[in-house]
Design an enzyme around this catalytic site. Structure first.
Site, PDB file in Angstrom:
ATOM      1  N   ASP A 164     -10.685 102.884  84.264  1.00 33.81           N
ATOM      2  CA  ASP A 164      -9.628 103.004  83.254  1.00 33.81           C
ATOM      3  C   ASP A 164      -9.259 101.697  82.554  1.00 33.81           C
ATOM      4  O   ASP A 164      -8.441 101.697  81.635  1.00 33.81           O
ATOM      5  CB  ASP A 164      -8.366 103.632  83.881  1.00 33.81           C
ATOM      6  N   HIS A 195     -17.601 100.779  89.271  1.00 29.05           N
ATOM      7  CA  HIS A 195     -18.075 102.051  88.699  1.00 29.05           C
ATOM      8  C   HIS A 195     -18.004 102.033  87.180  1.00 29.05           C
ATOM      9  O   HIS A 195     -17.933 103.079  86.540  1.00 29.05           O
ATOM     10  CB  HIS A 195     -17.263 103.223  89.262  1.00 29.05           C
ATOM     11  N   CYS A 243     -26.252 100.031  78.096  1.00 33.08           N
ATOM     12  CA  CYS A 243     -27.658 100.398  77.922  1.00 33.08           C
ATOM     13  C   CYS A 243     -28.263 100.646  79.303  1.00 33.08           C
ATOM     14  O   CYS A 243     -28.146  99.798  80.192  1.00 33.08           O
ATOM     15  CB  CYS A 243     -28.413  99.276  77.200  1.00 33.08           C
ATOM     16  N   CYS A 286     -32.737  96.550  72.893  1.00 39.33           N
ATOM     17  CA  CYS A 286     -34.018  96.899  73.525  1.00 39.33           C
ATOM     18  C   CYS A 286     -34.433  98.341  73.247  1.00 39.33           C
ATOM     19  O   CYS A 286     -35.467  98.775  73.757  1.00 39.33           O
ATOM     20  CB  CYS A 286     -33.937  96.660  75.031  1.00 39.33           C
ATOM     21  N   GLY A 293      -5.096 101.826  97.339  1.00 40.90           N
ATOM     22  CA  GLY A 293      -5.221 103.133  96.684  1.00 40.90           C
ATOM     23  C   GLY A 293      -6.618 103.685  96.607  1.00 40.90           C
ATOM     24  O   GLY A 293      -7.038 104.169  95.559  1.00 40.90           O
ATOM     25  N   ALA A 340      -1.352 105.676 100.297  1.00 39.12           N
ATOM     26  CA  ALA A 340      -0.372 106.730 100.564  1.00 39.12           C
ATOM     27  C   ALA A 340      -0.640 107.436 101.886  1.00 39.12           C
ATOM     28  O   ALA A 340       0.266 108.033 102.462  1.00 39.12           O
ATOM     29  CB  ALA A 340      -0.388 107.738  99.414  1.00 39.12           C
TER      30      ALA A 340
END
Ligand code: NAD
Length: 259
Positions: A110, A125, A133, A163, A200, A226
């Site tokens: 995010d 990630h 690419c 490329c 988290g 949590a």
């Protein structure tokens, strides 16, 4: 709880090289659902989870169809471009400015750590705000490509101007290998640190969830979550159970008093 906050502040001061690992839980207080928490996207909709597991396979089979689906369907996580950081993200940015935190490695896609002001962020990630690419791993801002025009003109998938490789979103899909550069840097950071603050994450997504094991031999591992996770009581030294948006600012306050 107070004792654990004090303990975390003292451990942070004593350590030499501290890094934070974060997951979807740190962004729930910005209104972005997590996947596996009690009201997570997968918890409420297991079919969406099954579809997500096939996403990368679908991209490889048919990149044009994958892109068309992406550009027409609404995102499971809502409009991430409009999301704003919460007090948990800002506390990590404060820790970096105070010279306490050396690096954030996040599973989140995010972009909220950068928006909050952290400068050294490894997006394990990737980011849904960027494109990448698949051949040379060059990243692009999303608006460097006019994706809607490419769709109208039947020219999807986008191709890399350097490329000619096929471009996808930078967000790493299930089954997609972690881009080599970020995987390598994250491993180095995990091995280098002597304190890891894990915030988290359910710690079930691999290979990210193996980073605490890499750090464990020489690092203190603190979890803020949590609920307990597979790391709790085994890999982590202690869990401060609760919301990152409440606990992290309290640690920062405590540190300011001690320093
Ligand atoms: P997860 O959904 O598997 O686990 C989130 C954990 O955070 C749960 O244990 C939950 O109880 C806890 N949590 C929820 N709100 C919290 C809060 N306010 N304070 C403290 N803990 C809280 O998330 P994950 O481990 O990051 O794995 C999910 C994968 O999905 C990641 O790889 C990530 O890329 C992706 N994802 C990203 C986002 C995002 O970018 N914001 C959101 C959802 C999923």
């Amino acid at each position: 709880m107070e004792n654990l906050i004090q303990r975390a502040a003292e451990d942070l001061i004593k350590a030499r090289y501290r890094i934070a690992l974060t997951g979807a839980g740190i962004s729930t207080e910005s209104g972005i659902p997590d996947f596996r928490g009690p009201s997570g996207v997968w918890t409420r909709n297991p079919e969406a989870e099954r579809r997500a597991y096939r996403s990368y396979e679908r991209f490889l089979e048919n990149p044009k169809g994958w892109w068309e689906e992406r550009l027409t369907a609404s995102s499971l996580l809502g409009d991430l471009e409009k999301a704003i950081p919460n007090s948990g993200h800002y506390a990590l940015a404060d820790l970096e400015k105070m010279g306490i935190l050396q690096c954030v490695i996040t599973q989140n896609v995010d972009g909220l750590h950068e928006k909050a002001g952290n400068e050294y962020v490894l997006e394990y990630h990737g980011s849904v705000l960027k494109l990448r690419c698949t051949s040379c791993t060059t990243r692009f801002k999303r608006d460097e490509f006019d994706l809607q025009r490419l769709m109208r003109e039947n020219q999807l998938p986008p191709h890399c101007p350097k490329c000619k490789g096929i471009v996808k979103t930078d967000g790493v899909a299930f089954g997609e290998p972690i881009p080599h550069d970020v995987a390598q840097q994250s491993l180095e950071e995990a091995r280098k640190c002597d304190l890891m603050l894990i915030c988290g994450t359910s710690a079930v997504v691999y290979p990210f969830a193996s980073l605490p094991e890499m750090a464990k031999p020489s690092a203190i591992i603190i979890e803020i979550n949590a609920e307990p996770t597979p790391l709790t009581g085994r890999t982590s030294d202690y869990l401060i159970q609760g919301k990152t948006g409440e606990i992290l600012p309290r640690i920062v306050e405590r540190l300011k008093k001690i320093q």
